[in-house]
Design an enzyme around this catalytic site. Structure first.
Site, PDB file in Angstrom:
ATOM      1  N   LYS A   1       1.647   4.424  -2.952  1.00  0.00           N
ATOM      2  CA  LYS A   1       1.528   5.851  -2.634  1.00  0.00           C
ATOM      3  C   LYS A   1       2.822   6.605  -2.915  1.00  0.00           C
ATOM      4  O   LYS A   1       2.797   7.730  -3.432  1.00  0.00           O
ATOM      5  CB  LYS A   1       1.096   6.014  -1.174  1.00  0.00           C
ATOM      6  CG  LYS A   1      -0.318   5.512  -0.923  1.00  0.00           C
ATOM      7  CD  LYS A   1      -0.678   5.477   0.540  1.00  0.00           C
ATOM      8  CE  LYS A   1      -2.089   4.942   0.759  1.00  0.00           C
ATOM      9  NZ  LYS A   1      -2.434   4.798   2.189  1.00  0.00           N
TER      10      LYS A   1
ATOM     11  N   ASP B   1       0.839  -1.202   0.000  1.00  0.00           N
ATOM     12  CA  ASP B   1       0.000   0.000   0.000  1.00  0.00           C
ATOM     13  C   ASP B   1       0.876   1.255   0.000  1.00  0.00           C
ATOM     14  O   ASP B   1       0.668   2.181  -0.796  1.00  0.00           O
ATOM     15  CB  ASP B   1      -0.916  -0.013   1.228  1.00  0.00           C
ATOM     16  CG  ASP B   1      -1.723   1.258   1.370  1.00  0.00           C
ATOM     17  OD1 ASP B   1      -2.739   1.407   0.670  1.00  0.00           O
ATOM     18  OD2 ASP B   1      -1.328   2.127   2.190  1.00  0.00           O
TER      19      ASP B   1
END
Length: 427
Positions: free
Chosen positions: A206, A202
């Site tokens: 980003k 994750d």
């Protein structure tokens, strides 16, 4: 003078979608005043089983994307479904139908940003994604607008609330990884399958998005070196504290002479660093550049507050529609920079070793590090070790990753070294 009505199609009514519906309604008056327009949700795309619950609230639900796609009154499509498919397809179709798009979908942006921006430019529509990184924290638009006069050289981010919560609890309570993971799952901070969070994926998506914007060169998820927190132990956290550090999972982007260095991994972070005090589920992004120097963006990184970023993008596009000026925030990846190989990246390192407890061991270990081109900054011995063994903690000076790998291989072959318990970068 009557205000213009700007109608949107909303894809998904989960946590973020439901919050967007809620705050567009609750803050309707102030949003209308600030935009000089009335923003109205005309259709909400959900699964067939979800339609009755929305209809009970008098919300315009549908299970047909074509109703949104072929409605000329809908000028903005807000994608909050998550995942790659069918979200990517829906976004591209919306832009090819001349509709502006807002999304919170980090997976799609990180992997297909180039294609999405090309499609937006071809159709002269806006594609905004503030909520894809940092939840409610404004960071995408500041990088694209407020900091555009700067040469950004470095971005460090705590951009995953689940892992930050877990490391905070491990630090505060001295509990192990498995225990704190179960607690995070019970509180709803971690998914039943937590791999995307705890393995760093994750955060990697980003930092790919942030690095692309900051360094003006396309970075995708595949370009990010990734390591999660699954091997972090209470012992590592305790030793780090004694050495003046805290353990954090950092997303790191650096624009170096050797190319873009972009990675996600646990680090020992000095306690006086601004990111060291970011605890719990909060996120923060630390930016270095010229002439700004240093700046930090801090706040809630997920959940209901994410609606703030989504609605701010809707408002930005609504203002542009009124001025016949959409398509202003295009792709900023106008360079094609090379990537710094992981083995050439430079850090200090913390290493914990289980060794034989007998004379001459430290000397042989120091010699092995030296032969690999690694200089030791500090060495200490832990009191926690099995009988006839010693636990040695070393911190190196800055060194290339390839030298640490060389030292690691040599130490494994050293007869007085029983186990390399952990290796963590020091930032």
């Amino acid at each position: 003078m009557s205000k213009q009505k700007i109608k949107i199609g909303l894809l998904g009514a989960g946590t973020i979608g439901g919050s967007v519906i809620k705050f567009l309604h609750e803050n309707q008056a102030v949003i209308s005043q600030r935009t000089n327009a009335d923003i109205e949700i005309k259709k909400i795309l959900v699964l067939p089983r979800e339609i009755p619950a929305l209809q009970e609230k008098n919300l315009p639900a549908t299970d047909s994307y074509d109703e949104i796609l072929n409605d000329p009154e809908i000028k903005i499509v807000v994608e909050l479904m998550g995942g790659i498919n069918p979200a990517k397809d829906f976004i591209l179709k919306a832009m090819n139908h001349g509709k502006n798009v807002v999304t919170a979908n980090k997976d799609v942006v990180a992997q297909f940003g180039g294609e999405l921006f090309e499609t937006a430019e071809k159709n002269q529509v806006d594609f905004l994604f503030e909520a894809s990184v940092g939840g409610a924290i404004p960071i995408i638009m500041p990088l694209k607008r407020s900091l555009t006069a700067n040469k950004i050289t470095e971005i460090l981010g705590i951009v995953n609330g689940t892992t930050n919560y877990m490391l905070t609890k491990m630090t505060a309570d001295g509990v192990d990884y498995e225990t704190v993971l179960k607690e995070a799952q019970s509180k709803g901070y971690a998914e039943r399958n937590p791999a995307a969070d705890v393995e760093g994926k994750d955060a990697a998506r980003k930092i790919a998005i942030l690095a692309s914007i900051a360094f003006n060169s396309r970075v995708t998820f595949e370009n990010v070196s990734v390591e999660g927190i699954t091997k972090i132990t209470p012992q590592d956290i305790s030793h780090a504290e004694k050495l003046g550090y805290v353990v954090k999972l950092l997303a790191i982007g650096k624009d170096s002479e050797l190319g873009i260095d972009v990675r996600v991994h646990p680090v020992l972070l000095e306690k006086n660093h601004p990111l060291a005090s970011v605890n719990g589920v909060l996120n923060a992004i630390f930016v270095k550049g010229a002439p700004i120097g240093e700046a930090m963006f801090y706040g809630p990184g997920a959940g209901e507050p994410t609606a703030s970023a989504v609605i701010s993008d809707i408002i930005e596009i609504a203002r542009g529609i009124q001025l016949n000026s959409v398509g202003r925030f295009g792709c900023t990846c106008y360079e094609n920079k090379k990537f710094c190989p992981v083995e050439e990246t430079v850090s200090s390192y913390y290493m914990r070793l289980l060794v034989d407890d007998k004379p001459g061991v430290l000397g042989r270990i120091a010699t092995t590090f030296g032969d690999a081109g690694v200089s030791l900054k500090s060495v200490m011995q832990s009191e926690c070790a099995p009988e006839d063994h010693a636990e040695i903690i070393v911190v190196t000076h800055e060194v290339k990753h390839k030298n640490i790998l060389q030292a690691q291989d040599a130490l494994k072959n050293l007869d007085v070294v029983d186990e390399i318990l952990s290796i963590i970068r020091v930032e």
